[in-house]
Design a protein around this motif. Sequence first.
Motif, PDB file in Angstrom:
ATOM      1  N   GLY A   1      29.740  40.409  29.234  1.00  0.00           N
ATOM      2  CA  GLY A   1      31.045  40.945  28.871  1.00  0.00           C
ATOM      3  C   GLY A   1      30.995  42.077  27.864  1.00  0.00           C
ATOM      4  N   GLY A   2      29.813  42.421  27.389  1.00  0.00           N
ATOM      5  CA  GLY A   2      29.676  43.489  26.401  1.00  0.00           C
ATOM      6  C   GLY A   2      29.297  44.814  27.034  1.00  0.00           C
ATOM      7  N   SER A   3      28.777  45.714  26.217  1.00  0.00           N
ATOM      8  CA  SER A   3      28.301  47.010  26.702  1.00  0.00           C
ATOM      9  C   SER A   3      27.353  47.579  25.669  1.00  0.00           C
ATOM     10  CB  SER A   3      29.477  47.974  26.926  1.00  0.00           C
ATOM     11  OG  SER A   3      29.969  48.471  25.687  1.00  0.00           O
ATOM     12  N   LEU A   4      26.748  48.711  25.995  1.00  0.00           N
ATOM     13  CA  LEU A   4      25.828  49.340  25.052  1.00  0.00           C
ATOM     14  C   LEU A   4      26.521  49.751  23.756  1.00  0.00           C
ATOM     15  CD1 LEU A   4      26.436  52.649  25.231  1.00  0.00           C
ATOM     16  CD2 LEU A   4      25.050  52.477  27.276  1.00  0.00           C
ATOM     17  N   LYS A   5      27.852  49.895  23.793  1.00  0.00           N
ATOM     18  CA  LYS A   5      28.596  50.237  22.581  1.00  0.00           C
ATOM     19  C   LYS A   5      28.484  49.159  21.506  1.00  0.00           C
ATOM     20  CE  LYS A   5      32.139  53.212  24.684  1.00  0.00           C
ATOM     21  NZ  LYS A   5      33.605  53.400  24.913  1.00  0.00           N
ATOM     22  N   ASP A   6      28.135  47.936  21.919  1.00  0.00           N
ATOM     23  CA  ASP A   6      27.990  46.850  20.951  1.00  0.00           C
ATOM     24  C   ASP A   6      26.948  47.167  19.886  1.00  0.00           C
ATOM     25  OD1 ASP A   6      29.839  45.471  22.448  1.00  0.00           O
ATOM     26  OD2 ASP A   6      28.389  44.083  23.342  1.00  0.00           O
ATOM     27  N   PHE A   7      26.001  48.052  20.224  1.00  0.00           N
ATOM     28  CA  PHE A   7      24.891  48.340  19.324  1.00  0.00           C
ATOM     29  C   PHE A   7      25.044  49.653  18.554  1.00  0.00           C
ATOM     30  CE2 PHE A   7      22.601  46.042  22.924  1.00  0.00           C
ATOM     31  CZ  PHE A   7      22.608  44.810  22.277  1.00  0.00           C
ATOM     32  N   HIS A   8      26.215  50.282  18.625  1.00  0.00           N
ATOM     33  CA  HIS A   8      26.322  51.656  18.116  1.00  0.00           C
ATOM     34  C   HIS A   8      25.948  51.770  16.631  1.00  0.00           C
ATOM     35  CE1 HIS A   8      30.258  50.163  16.787  1.00  0.00           C
ATOM     36  NE2 HIS A   8      30.347  51.191  15.988  1.00  0.00           N
TER      37      HIS A   8
ATOM     38  N   ILE B   1      37.026  26.539  31.997  1.00  0.00           N
ATOM     39  CA  ILE B   1      38.449  26.890  32.091  1.00  0.00           C
ATOM     40  C   ILE B   1      38.609  28.372  32.430  1.00  0.00           C
ATOM     41  CG2 ILE B   1      40.604  27.099  30.782  1.00  0.00           C
ATOM     42  CD1 ILE B   1      39.678  24.591  29.188  1.00  0.00           C
ATOM     43  N   THR B   2      37.812  29.202  31.749  1.00  0.00           N
ATOM     44  CA  THR B   2      37.862  30.646  32.014  1.00  0.00           C
ATOM     45  C   THR B   2      37.516  30.949  33.457  1.00  0.00           C
ATOM     46  OG1 THR B   2      37.281  31.188  29.727  1.00  0.00           O
ATOM     47  CG2 THR B   2      36.893  32.893  31.379  1.00  0.00           C
ATOM     48  N   TYR B   3      36.482  30.295  33.971  1.00  0.00           N
ATOM     49  CA  TYR B   3      36.090  30.542  35.362  1.00  0.00           C
ATOM     50  C   TYR B   3      37.170  30.065  36.329  1.00  0.00           C
ATOM     51  CZ  TYR B   3      33.621  30.532  39.769  1.00  0.00           C
ATOM     52  OH  TYR B   3      33.278  30.757  41.079  1.00  0.00           O
ATOM     53  N   HIS B   4      37.772  28.935  36.028  1.00  0.00           N
ATOM     54  CA  HIS B   4      38.844  28.405  36.881  1.00  0.00           C
ATOM     55  C   HIS B   4      40.014  29.391  36.963  1.00  0.00           C
ATOM     56  CE1 HIS B   4      41.530  25.506  38.775  1.00  0.00           C
ATOM     57  NE2 HIS B   4      42.434  25.775  37.844  1.00  0.00           N
ATOM     58  N   LEU B   5      40.304  30.056  35.834  1.00  0.00           N
ATOM     59  CA  LEU B   5      41.445  30.967  35.776  1.00  0.00           C
ATOM     60  C   LEU B   5      41.127  32.352  36.328  1.00  0.00           C
ATOM     61  CD1 LEU B   5      42.825  30.048  32.227  1.00  0.00           C
ATOM     62  CD2 LEU B   5      43.796  29.387  34.443  1.00  0.00           C
ATOM     63  N   THR B   6      39.898  32.806  36.124  1.00  0.00           N
ATOM     64  CA  THR B   6      39.554  34.188  36.459  1.00  0.00           C
ATOM     65  C   THR B   6      38.671  34.337  37.689  1.00  0.00           C
ATOM     66  OG1 THR B   6      37.547  34.236  35.089  1.00  0.00           O
ATOM     67  CG2 THR B   6      39.650  34.755  33.999  1.00  0.00           C
TER      68      THR B   6
ATOM     69  N   LYS C   1      35.625  34.858  37.675  1.00  0.00           N
ATOM     70  CA  LYS C   1      34.625  35.903  37.423  1.00  0.00           C
ATOM     71  C   LYS C   1      33.230  35.342  37.661  1.00  0.00           C
ATOM     72  CE  LYS C   1      37.150  38.802  34.132  1.00  0.00           C
ATOM     73  NZ  LYS C   1      37.157  39.371  32.762  1.00  0.00           N
ATOM     74  N   ASP C   2      32.478  36.033  38.504  1.00  0.00           N
ATOM     75  CA  ASP C   2      31.171  35.509  38.880  1.00  0.00           C
ATOM     76  C   ASP C   2      30.189  35.518  37.707  1.00  0.00           C
ATOM     77  OD1 ASP C   2      29.715  34.450  41.248  1.00  0.00           O
ATOM     78  OD2 ASP C   2      28.321  36.056  40.728  1.00  0.00           O
ATOM     79  N   ARG C   3      30.359  36.443  36.780  1.00  0.00           N
ATOM     80  CA  ARG C   3      29.444  36.461  35.642  1.00  0.00           C
ATOM     81  C   ARG C   3      29.686  35.271  34.713  1.00  0.00           C
ATOM     82  NH1 ARG C   3      32.011  41.958  33.184  1.00  0.00           N
ATOM     83  NH2 ARG C   3      33.495  41.059  31.711  1.00  0.00           N
ATOM     84  N   VAL C   4      30.874  34.666  34.763  1.00  0.00           N
ATOM     85  CA  VAL C   4      31.134  33.427  34.020  1.00  0.00           C
ATOM     86  C   VAL C   4      30.475  32.251  34.735  1.00  0.00           C
ATOM     87  CG1 VAL C   4      32.897  31.874  33.113  1.00  0.00           C
ATOM     88  CG2 VAL C   4      33.288  34.353  33.088  1.00  0.00           C
ATOM     89  N   ARG C   5      30.590  32.226  36.082  1.00  0.00           N
ATOM     90  CA  ARG C   5      29.897  31.199  36.861  1.00  0.00           C
ATOM     91  C   ARG C   5      28.414  31.193  36.562  1.00  0.00           C
ATOM     92  NH1 ARG C   5      26.266  31.410  39.919  1.00  0.00           N
ATOM     93  NH2 ARG C   5      26.468  33.681  40.089  1.00  0.00           N
TER      94      ARG C   5
END
Length: 219
Positions: free
Chosen positions: A28-35, A133-138, A140-144
């Motif tokens: 869920g992050g990106s390279l900006k996390d390390f700026h 819960i997040t996966y059930h609602l969204t 999103k395969d990256r949560v699975r």
Amino acid sequence: MFIKIKGKKLYWEKSGEGQPLMMIHGNGGSLKDFHRSVKLLQRHFTVYTLDLPGHGKSENIKEYHYDDLASYVYEFIKELGMKKPVYYGFSDGGIIGILLACKAPFLFSKLIVSGVNVDPDGVKESVRIRMKITYHLTKKDRVRMMLEEPHISREDLSNITIPVFVTRGEYDIITSAHTDQIVKSIPQSCLTVFSHHFHGSYVVSSKIIGRYILEILNE
């Protein structure tokens, strides 16, 4: 800038000069996390950061598996001709680093990982419930992926041949017992616990992890 890896367009950045240092973000992050850390580290290293598939500015993929994400990072390193970079990975980025160190033992010179688990059970139960819960609602395969993977054995960890530096926050989402077992299983490894910190509070938009990396690499 962009690079095409395995048919997918991935966004990456490069800054500084010196020994190559690769930094990979978490789910869920990106390279900006390390700026903030990059601004410090680029004075001493050539820092490479990459948006994983489906993150930041990189192209999406249909299914997420740690082995597949590791293969993107492996191909990226090879495409750019990096020679034994130091690898830093946060959370999922750290899992990817461990997988690569197991499968390609001569790829990195050193491995630094923060907030990693080698099995889904390493994540605290309360956090896994929230993930479900997040996966059930969204859906999103990256949560699975986080609920079902990774599955890295103690034997796999024992075969890592490079120095490994493991960190966790005092209040991390990974259990302390799980982190301790990872460190015990890797021959050349050590653990640093960041007091009063959570899973990513000393990593995301923080100079703290940058100072830590600089300290251990200059020893």
